[in-house]
Design a protein around this motif. Structure first.
Motif, PDB file in Angstrom:
ATOM      1  N   THR A 511       0.848  -1.184   0.000  1.00 42.45           N
ATOM      2  CA  THR A 511       0.000   0.000   0.000  1.00 42.45           C
ATOM      3  C   THR A 511       0.883   1.233   0.000  1.00 42.45           C
ATOM      4  OG1 THR A 511      -1.647   1.259   1.264  1.00 42.45           O
ATOM      5  CG2 THR A 511      -0.216  -0.222   2.524  1.00 42.45           C
ATOM      6  N   ALA A 550      -7.257  -0.476   4.084  1.00 43.20           N
ATOM      7  CA  ALA A 550      -8.229   0.549   3.732  1.00 43.20           C
ATOM      8  C   ALA A 550      -8.024   1.766   4.621  1.00 43.20           C
ATOM      9  CB  ALA A 550      -9.662   0.029   3.870  1.00 43.20           C
ATOM     10  N   ASP A 551      -8.019   2.956   4.013  1.00 44.45           N
ATOM     11  CA  ASP A 551      -7.994   4.220   4.752  1.00 44.45           C
ATOM     12  C   ASP A 551      -6.860   4.294   5.770  1.00 44.45           C
ATOM     13  OD1 ASP A 551     -10.284   5.067   3.361  1.00 44.45           O
ATOM     14  OD2 ASP A 551     -11.589   4.057   4.791  1.00 44.45           O
ATOM     15  N   GLY A 552      -5.652   3.876   5.365  1.00 41.37           N
ATOM     16  CA  GLY A 552      -4.494   4.015   6.230  1.00 41.37           C
ATOM     17  C   GLY A 552      -4.399   2.992   7.341  1.00 41.37           C
ATOM     18  N   LYS A 553      -5.232   1.957   7.295  1.00 45.10           N
ATOM     19  CA  LYS A 553      -5.174   0.902   8.310  1.00 45.10           C
ATOM     20  C   LYS A 553      -5.134  -0.462   7.629  1.00 45.10           C
ATOM     21  CE  LYS A 553      -8.804   2.648  10.468  1.00 45.10           C
ATOM     22  NZ  LYS A 553      -8.750   4.061  10.050  1.00 45.10           N
ATOM     23  N   ASP A 567      -2.310   0.892  12.237  1.00 49.22           N
ATOM     24  CA  ASP A 567      -1.980   2.032  11.385  1.00 49.22           C
ATOM     25  C   ASP A 567      -0.820   1.671  10.465  1.00 49.22           C
ATOM     26  OD1 ASP A 567      -0.366   4.661  10.813  1.00 49.22           O
ATOM     27  OD2 ASP A 567      -2.373   5.329  11.421  1.00 49.22           O
ATOM     28  N   THR A 568      -0.985   1.829   9.139  1.00 48.34           N
ATOM     29  CA  THR A 568       0.054   1.423   8.196  1.00 48.34           C
ATOM     30  C   THR A 568       1.261   2.353   8.216  1.00 48.34           C
ATOM     31  OG1 THR A 568      -1.027   2.652   6.397  1.00 48.34           O
ATOM     32  CG2 THR A 568      -1.599   0.317   6.652  1.00 48.34           C
ATOM     33  N   ASP A 599     -16.921   0.631   2.881  1.00 46.51           N
ATOM     34  CA  ASP A 599     -17.669   1.810   3.335  1.00 46.51           C
ATOM     35  C   ASP A 599     -17.647   1.984   4.854  1.00 46.51           C
ATOM     36  OD1 ASP A 599     -18.318   2.357   0.699  1.00 46.51           O
ATOM     37  OD2 ASP A 599     -20.218   1.272   0.781  1.00 46.51           O
ATOM     38  N   GLY A 600     -16.456   1.900   5.441  1.00 43.05           N
ATOM     39  CA  GLY A 600     -16.317   2.175   6.862  1.00 43.05           C
ATOM     40  C   GLY A 600     -16.714   1.048   7.786  1.00 43.05           C
ATOM     41  N   ASP A 614     -17.224  -1.245  13.273  1.00 42.65           N
ATOM     42  CA  ASP A 614     -16.869   0.063  12.731  1.00 42.65           C
ATOM     43  C   ASP A 614     -15.383   0.070  12.404  1.00 42.65           C
ATOM     44  OD1 ASP A 614     -15.751   2.953  13.150  1.00 42.65           O
ATOM     45  OD2 ASP A 614     -17.918   3.212  12.810  1.00 42.65           O
ATOM     46  N   ALA A 615     -15.039   0.388  11.156  1.00 45.01           N
ATOM     47  CA  ALA A 615     -13.640   0.303  10.725  1.00 45.01           C
ATOM     48  C   ALA A 615     -12.753   1.297  11.454  1.00 45.01           C
ATOM     49  CB  ALA A 615     -13.536   0.528   9.214  1.00 45.01           C
ATOM     50  N   GLY A 616     -13.301   2.418  11.883  1.00 45.42           N
ATOM     51  CA  GLY A 616     -12.486   3.418  12.551  1.00 45.42           C
ATOM     52  C   GLY A 616     -12.273   3.160  14.019  1.00 45.42           C
TER      53      GLY A 616
END
Length: 696
Positions: A511, A550-553, A567-568, A599-600, A614-616
C-alpha cells in the motif's frame, strides 16, 4: 474406477467424492475418489499411501473393510465395503434417542471395532456419530482416511488438530500426543449422543465447544446412572484415568449378553427373505436400514456419465432418480471429510446441471477436460490450466466463451541438476496481478498478458515460483525470508530485501510505499523507497488471515479469534476486538477468515459466525450465527454481503443489520470449489463448471 462400475454418488467433501460401485462379481462397494488438487500435494500423496496400507490391516466385525485401492493412481481411489444404513447421527435425528440397553450394545460393538483398529497399530482420531453406520446386522465404524499410525506424526503438519469439536480429546486440543485413549474419549461422547441426542459438551461455535472439553465437566444428565458412570470414565480429562478398550468391551459386552442371543430374525421384511439383525438395535433403525439395503441401485450409470466431458441429455427415468435420492439422503455417512457432506446433485443429472435455485440465475456451463483445473480468476476472466499439456485457457466469466487458449513455453530441464530434473517442466499458474498472469515451470517464473495470452518474459527463480503483487511498473515477488522486485515490462530484477525471519507469503500486501508481511505474531513493514524496515507490530497470537488495507489501516485476524486494526504509517494498534469474549481460548481456536472492508465497516468471520465492526473505532455493529458449522468466505457485491459456508451454501445478508435474506445451495454441497467474480459465482461439480449470476 478401476474394475468397479459406478452406480450413484454417495457424498462429497474436501478430500474428494464417494460413489456406490459394483465389482465385476456383483459386490457393492463404496469407492472414494481423491480430488486432483490434493494429489498435486506430494505430502498428501505420501500420507494417503501410508493410510491405505494401514487401513488394509484393520479387520473386525464392526469395521468397514478396505477391499481394494490404487493410492498412487491418477486419480487415486480407495474401495471399502459398502454399508447400507443410516449413520448414528441420522438415526437419532429421525427416530430419537436410544434406551440404555441399546446404547450399551452400541458401546460394545464400537469398542470391538476400536480394538481392531488399535490392533493394527492405528488410532482412528475422528470417531463421531456420522462415522458410525447402522446396518441391519449391527454398526460399522468407517472413515479411516484421516486416521494415522499410532505415534507417527512425521507426515502431519505441526499444530494440526484432526477431528470434530465435542469428540476431540482434550489432550489433542492442547496439541499433546493422542493415542488409543483419545478414541475412548470419542467413544464416550458418541454413547452420550446416542442416549441424550446431543454431545456431552453442548453445541455452538467450535472454539466454545473445545473450551468446554478442556475446562468443564460433561453434561450427562440425560443418561441413566449406570450408563453415565461408564461414559464419565471415558470422558476423563486425564487419558490415564480412562478405561481401556478391552475393559470397556468386557463391561459392556456383559450387558449385551444379559439380553439374550444378540442375533435374531426381526424387522419388517422389505425384500425377499428375512433380514438378520442385531437384537439390541432399535426396531425403527433396523427397518430403515433394511429398506435402504433393498433400495440400493443395481444398475450402473450410463456410459456417457462415466466420461466427465460428456453428459447425457435425457434425464434418468423417474423411478431410478427416486431410488438414487433415497440412497443418497440416508447413506452419506461414507462421506470423505470430518464435516461430512450435504448432497445436492445426484449422479444421473442431465446436461443442464442442477436445477436453478431461485436467487441464482444460471449463465453457462462448461465441462473440464481430463487434467484441466481452475487456475486463477481476475476481473471478468476465468483461467484454466493443464499442467501436463502446458496449456492455459481464458474464459469470459459472463458467458463462458473462450477468450484465448495457448500452449505455453516451458523451461528447459538441465541435465546436471538432479533435483530440478525431478521437478519436470509442467506448468503451474501462481496468480494474476496488474494485467499479467504468472506461471512457474522448472526453474523459471513466466509472465504472459492476461488479456491475450501473449508471452512477455521469464525470470530464473530456481523453482521457487512466487505470486507477484504488481504496483505500477514493478512486481513484488515474495519468498519465505525475502522478496525481490521485478520490472513488469522486461522481467528484470531491480532489487531485493531480506526480512531476517521466515514470513508467510500468503499475507503480503503493498500500500503506497509500504510492503506488509506477517511472520507468525509479527507484522513487518518495509519502506519500498528507502528499502528499510520501518516498524514491527506484535499481536497476541499468530496471524491466520490475509491483510485487508483501507484508509491508512491494515486489518487481519489471528489464531485466537481476534480482529486487529493497525496504522500502516506508524505500526500502532488502532483497535483490537476479540471474537467470543471470555469463553475464547486461543490454544483451541480454529482461526479467523479474511476481513472484508467496505464503506467504513469491517466484516469478519470466525467458525459459523459473521460480525460487523466500525472500521475506525472497532465498535461492534452486529453478529449473526449462520446455519452451517463453518463460514468459508465473505464478499460484498453491490449492497449485499454474500456468505459461503462449509455445507455448500451461499447466503445473502443485509450489511447494515446482518439480517439474513435468502440462502441457496451452490455446487455439489459438502464444501465445494467455487469462485466469486463480481456478481457471478462459478462452481466446479463433477468435472463441470457452472456459472450463476447472483441476485442482490
Amino acid at each position: 474406477m478401476g474394475p468397479y462400475r459406478l452406480l450413484a454418488r454417495l457424498g462429497q467433501g474436501g478430500m474428494g467424492r464417494v460413489y456406490l460401485g459394483r465389482s465385476p462379481g456383483g459386490r457393492a462397494v463404496a469407492v472414494k475418489v481423491v480430488r486432483d488438487g490434493l494429489l498435486r500435494d506430494e505430502g498428501f500423496r505420501r500420507r494417503f499411501v501410508r493410510e491405505v496400507e494401514a487401513a488394509r490391516r484393520v479387520t473386525g466385525f464392526f469395521t468397514a473393510a478396505v477391499v481394494d485401492a490404487d493410492p498412487e493412481g491418477n486419480p487415486a481411489w480407495l474401495a471399502t465395503e459398502y454399508v447400507p444404513g443410516l449413520s448414528l447421527q441420522q438415526a437419532v435425528a429421525r427416530h430419537g434417542v436410544w434406551r440404555e440397553e441399546a446404547v450399551r450394545g452400541l458401546g460394545a460393538a464400537l469398542a470391538e471395532a476400536l480394538a481392531a483398529v488399535h490392533a493394527a497399530d492405528l488410532v482412528h482420531r475422528d470417531l463421531k456419530p456420522s462415522n458410525v453406520l447402522l446396518a441391519p446386522d449391527g454398526p460399522r465404524v468407517i472413515d479411516f482416511g484421516i486416521s494415522a499410525a499410532a505415534g507417527d506424526t512425521a507426515l502431519t503438519q505441526t499444530g494440526t488438530v484432526i477431528g470434530t469439536p465435542g469428540f476431540i480429546p482434550p489432550e489433542q486440543l492442547l496439541h499433546a500426543s493422542s493415542g488409543p485413549a483419545g478414541d475412548v474419549f470419542a467413544l464416550g461422547a458418541v454413547l452420550a449422543y446416542a442416549a441424550a441426542g446431543a454431545g456431552p459438551f453442548g453445541g455452538g461455535a467450535a472454539h466454545a465447544v473445545n473450551y468446554r472439553v478442556v475446562h468443564q465437566d460433561p453434561d450427562l444428565r440425560g443418561l441413566a446412572p449406570a450408563l453415565a458412570d461408564v461414559v464419565a470414565r471415558c470422558l476423563a480429562k486425564d487419558p490415564g484415568e480412562r478405561p481401556t478398550v478391552a475393559r470397556l468391551l468386557d463391561e459392556l459386552g456383559e450387558s449385551v449378553a444379559a439380553v439374550g442371543d444378540p442375533w435374531v430374525q426381526q424387522g419388517t421384511p422389505v425384500s425377499e427373505g428375512d433380514v438378520t439383525t442385531a437384537g439390541w438395535m432399535p426396531g425403527p433403525v433396523v427397518d430403515s436400514a433394511a429398506r435402504l439395503r433393498a433400495e440400493t441401485p443395481t444398475e450402473p450409470l450410463s456410459r456417457a456419465e462415466d466420461d466427465t466431458t460428456q453428459r447425457p441429455s435425457v434425464p434418468a427415468p423417474p423411478r431410478v432418480r427416486h431410488r438414487l435420492r433415497t440412497v443418497l439422503a440416508t447413506a452419506t455417512a461414507l462421506a470423505v471429510t470430518a464435516t461430512g457432506a450435504v448432497l445436492w446433485k445426484v449422479a444421473a443429472d442431465d446436461d443442464n446441471g442442477p436445477a436453478r435455485p431461485p436467487n441464482l440465475e444460471r449463465l453457462w456451463t462448461r465441462p473440464l477436460a481430463d487434467g484441466q483445473t481452475v487456475a486463477a480468476v481476475s476481473d471478468g476472466m476465468f483461467y484454466l490450466q493443464h499442467e501436463k499439456r502446458h496449456e492455459i485457457t481464458a474464459l469470459d466469466v459472463t458467458d463462458g466463451s473462450q477468450r484465448w487458449n495457448r500452449r505455453m513455453p516451458v523451461a528447459d530441464i538441465r541435465q546436471d541438476e538432479d533435483y530440478l530434473k525431478r521437478l519436470g517442466n509442467d506448468i503451474r499458474v501462481t496468480g494474476v496481478s496488474g494485467g499479467l498472469l504468472y506461471y512457474g515451470s522448472h526453474d523459471h517464473l513466466f509472465a504472459v498478458d492476461a488479456d491475450s495470452g501473449d508471452h512477455r518474459w521469464k525470470y530464473m527463480d530456481d523453482s521457487f515460483h512466487a505470486s507477484p503483487v504488481v504496483v505500477g511498473d514493478v512486481a513484488y515477488a515474495h519468498m519465505t525470508s525475502f522478496f525481490y522486485v521485478l520490472n513488469t515490462r522486461t522481467g528484470t530484477k531491480l532489487w531485493d530485501y531480506g526480512y531476517g525471519v521466515n514470513a508467510d507469503g500468503s499475507n503480503i500486501a503493498v500500500t503506497g510505499d509500504v510492503l506488509l508481511v506477517h511472520s507468525q505474531k509479527k507484522l513487518i513493514a518495509v519502506d519500498t523507497r528507502t528499502r528499510k524496515q520501518t516498524w514491527t507490530h506484535t499481536a497476541a497470537s499468530d496471524a491466520v488471515t490475509g491483510l485487508a488495507v483501507a484508509d491508512g489501516k491494515v486489518y487481519f485476524g489471528t489464531q485466537d479469534g481476534a480482529l486487529y486494526a493497525v496504522d500502516t504509517g506508524s505500526g500502532e494498534e488502532v483497535w483490537r476486538r476479540t471474537f467470543e469474549g471470555e469463553l475464547w481460548d486461543g490454544k483451541l481456536g480454529g482461526g479467523a477468515g479474511m476481513p472484508e472492508v467496505v464503506d467504513g465497516t469491517v466484516y469478519f468471520e470466525n467458525d459459523g459466525y459473521v460480525s460487523a465492526f466500525d472500521a475506525g473505532t472497532g465498535a461492534p455493529r452486529w453478529q449473526q450465527k449462520q446455519e452451517a458449522d463453518e463460514v468459508t468466505s465473505l464478499a460484498m457485491v453491490d449492497d449485499t454481503l454474500l456468505v459461503t459456508d462449509s455445507a455448500g451454501g451461499m447466503s445473502a445478508l443485509d450489511p447494515r443489520s446482518g439480517k439474513p435474506g435468502w440462502r441457496e445451495p451452490v455446487g455439489g454441497g459438502g464444501d465445494p470449489d467455487f469462485w466469486l467474480v463480481g456478481n457471478v459465482v462459478v462452481t466446479e461439480t463433477d468435472g463441470r463448471l457452472i456459472a450463476y449470476r447472483v441476485a442482490t
